[in-house]
Motif scaffolding. Structure first.
Motif, PDB file in Angstrom:
ATOM      1  N   CYS A   6      66.795 -36.868  61.044  1.00 50.59           N
ATOM      2  CA  CYS A   6      67.755 -36.989  62.137  1.00 50.59           C
ATOM      3  C   CYS A   6      67.692 -38.412  62.695  1.00 50.59           C
ATOM      4  CB  CYS A   6      67.413 -35.974  63.230  1.00 50.59           C
ATOM      5  SG  CYS A   6      68.472 -36.069  64.673  1.00 50.59           S
ATOM      6  N   HIS A  34      67.538 -39.728  68.692  1.00 48.28           N
ATOM      7  CA  HIS A  34      66.297 -39.517  69.440  1.00 48.28           C
ATOM      8  C   HIS A  34      66.413 -38.346  70.402  1.00 48.28           C
ATOM      9  CE1 HIS A  34      63.080 -40.327  72.357  1.00 48.28           C
ATOM     10  NE2 HIS A  34      62.473 -40.971  71.365  1.00 48.28           N
ATOM     11  N   PHE A  74      65.558 -34.410  69.512  1.00 49.77           N
ATOM     12  CA  PHE A  74      64.201 -33.889  69.357  1.00 49.77           C
ATOM     13  C   PHE A  74      63.708 -33.236  70.644  1.00 49.77           C
ATOM     14  CE2 PHE A  74      64.601 -36.807  65.912  1.00 49.77           C
ATOM     15  CZ  PHE A  74      63.809 -36.282  64.908  1.00 49.77           C
ATOM     16  N   LEU A  98      58.492 -35.110  69.857  1.00 43.86           N
ATOM     17  CA  LEU A  98      58.527 -36.213  68.905  1.00 43.86           C
ATOM     18  C   LEU A  98      57.219 -36.984  68.943  1.00 43.86           C
ATOM     19  CD1 LEU A  98      60.176 -37.848  66.836  1.00 43.86           C
ATOM     20  CD2 LEU A  98      61.080 -39.191  68.737  1.00 43.86           C
ATOM     21  N   GLU A 139      55.894 -40.225  67.964  1.00 46.63           N
ATOM     22  CA  GLU A 139      56.370 -41.542  67.545  1.00 46.63           C
ATOM     23  C   GLU A 139      55.273 -42.396  66.919  1.00 46.63           C
ATOM     24  OE1 GLU A 139      59.663 -43.346  69.838  1.00 46.63           O
ATOM     25  OE2 GLU A 139      59.148 -41.841  71.361  1.00 46.63           O
ATOM     26  N   LYS A 192      58.104 -38.002  63.872  1.00 49.34           N
ATOM     27  CA  LYS A 192      58.479 -36.696  63.331  1.00 49.34           C
ATOM     28  C   LYS A 192      58.054 -35.626  64.321  1.00 49.34           C
ATOM     29  CE  LYS A 192      54.337 -35.381  60.803  1.00 49.34           C
ATOM     30  NZ  LYS A 192      53.767 -34.902  59.581  1.00 49.34           N
ATOM     31  N   TYR A 238      62.021 -35.688  60.387  1.00 44.94           N
ATOM     32  CA  TYR A 238      61.766 -37.122  60.505  1.00 44.94           C
ATOM     33  C   TYR A 238      62.816 -37.756  61.428  1.00 44.94           C
ATOM     34  CZ  TYR A 238      58.513 -37.192  56.520  1.00 44.94           C
ATOM     35  OH  TYR A 238      57.451 -37.005  55.671  1.00 44.94           O
ATOM     36  N   TYR A 239      62.345 -38.652  62.284  1.00 49.07           N
ATOM     37  CA  TYR A 239      63.238 -39.437  63.135  1.00 49.07           C
ATOM     38  C   TYR A 239      63.498 -40.767  62.441  1.00 49.07           C
ATOM     39  CZ  TYR A 239      64.793 -42.423  66.984  1.00 49.07           C
ATOM     40  OH  TYR A 239      65.482 -43.301  67.774  1.00 49.07           O
ATOM     41  N   ASN A 272      72.752 -36.456  59.974  1.00 42.38           N
ATOM     42  CA  ASN A 272      71.589 -35.585  60.101  1.00 42.38           C
ATOM     43  C   ASN A 272      71.508 -34.712  58.853  1.00 42.38           C
ATOM     44  OD1 ASN A 272      71.109 -36.509  62.780  1.00 42.38           O
ATOM     45  ND2 ASN A 272      72.711 -35.130  63.488  1.00 42.38           N
TER      46      ASN A 272
END
Length: 171
Positions: free
Chosen positions: A86, A89, A92, A95, A97, A116, A134-135, A142
């Protein structure tokens, strides 16, 4: 003496399967009613119309035709994607980071993963939690990984321009 024929010690069975061990039909999808746990010839709804869809047994089924939509709200099922990803931010619910990684896309480009954790995915008024997403801030779309969904025990059926996702215990 070697030859053809059915002499002693020759095996004459059905196919090359693994034997007659136990077979779990819980992930079998019926071609008639699309329900889980039975084949079409065993279907209790065999006489019902062929396009029967039992919404009580759907985990995720959506169809939306939207002219102007925000890409942050759209998720694509991707059979080539190895992880859920995705780029938003705000999507989520949790998250981490500190997690850093690199992913390679289908066009062979590489993007940095900046974290993630989990998201909450609303579908039909119900919020589903998707873990280990996963960010990737540079990602334009997405992505839900079909492989990751299957590893979680979900059965995925693509039929008639529709994708249905089923859970073993929850339907």
């Amino acid at each position: 003496m070697r030859g053809r024929g059915r002499g002693r010690n020759s095996y004459r069975g059905r196919g090359r399967g693994r034997g007659r061990g136990s077979f779990n039909k819980s992930t079998i999808v019926c071609y008639n009613c699309h329900g889980l746990g039975h084949f079409q010839y065993e279907c209790p709804k065999w006489n019902d119309e062929a396009n029967y869809v039992d919404e009580d047994h759907m985990l995720l089924m959506t169809y939306e035709k939207v002219q102007n939509y925000n890409m942050h709200n759209v998720w694509f099922l991707d059979s080539g994607c190895s992880n859920h990803m995705c780029g938003d931010h705000g999507t989520f619910t949790e998250l981490d980071e500190n997690f850093k990684h690199t992913v390679r896309l289908g066009n062979d480009s590489r993007l940095q993963v900046h974290g993630k954790e989990r998201i909450s995915l609303p579908v039909g008024g119900i919020k589903y939690v998707v873990r280990v997403v996963y960010y990737v801030p540079e990602l334009n779309n997405n992505l839900l990984s079909v492989g990751q969904l299957q590893e979680k025990g979900l059965a995925i059926l693509f039929k008639h321009n529709t994708c249905s996702i089923f859970h073993d215990q929850r339907g």
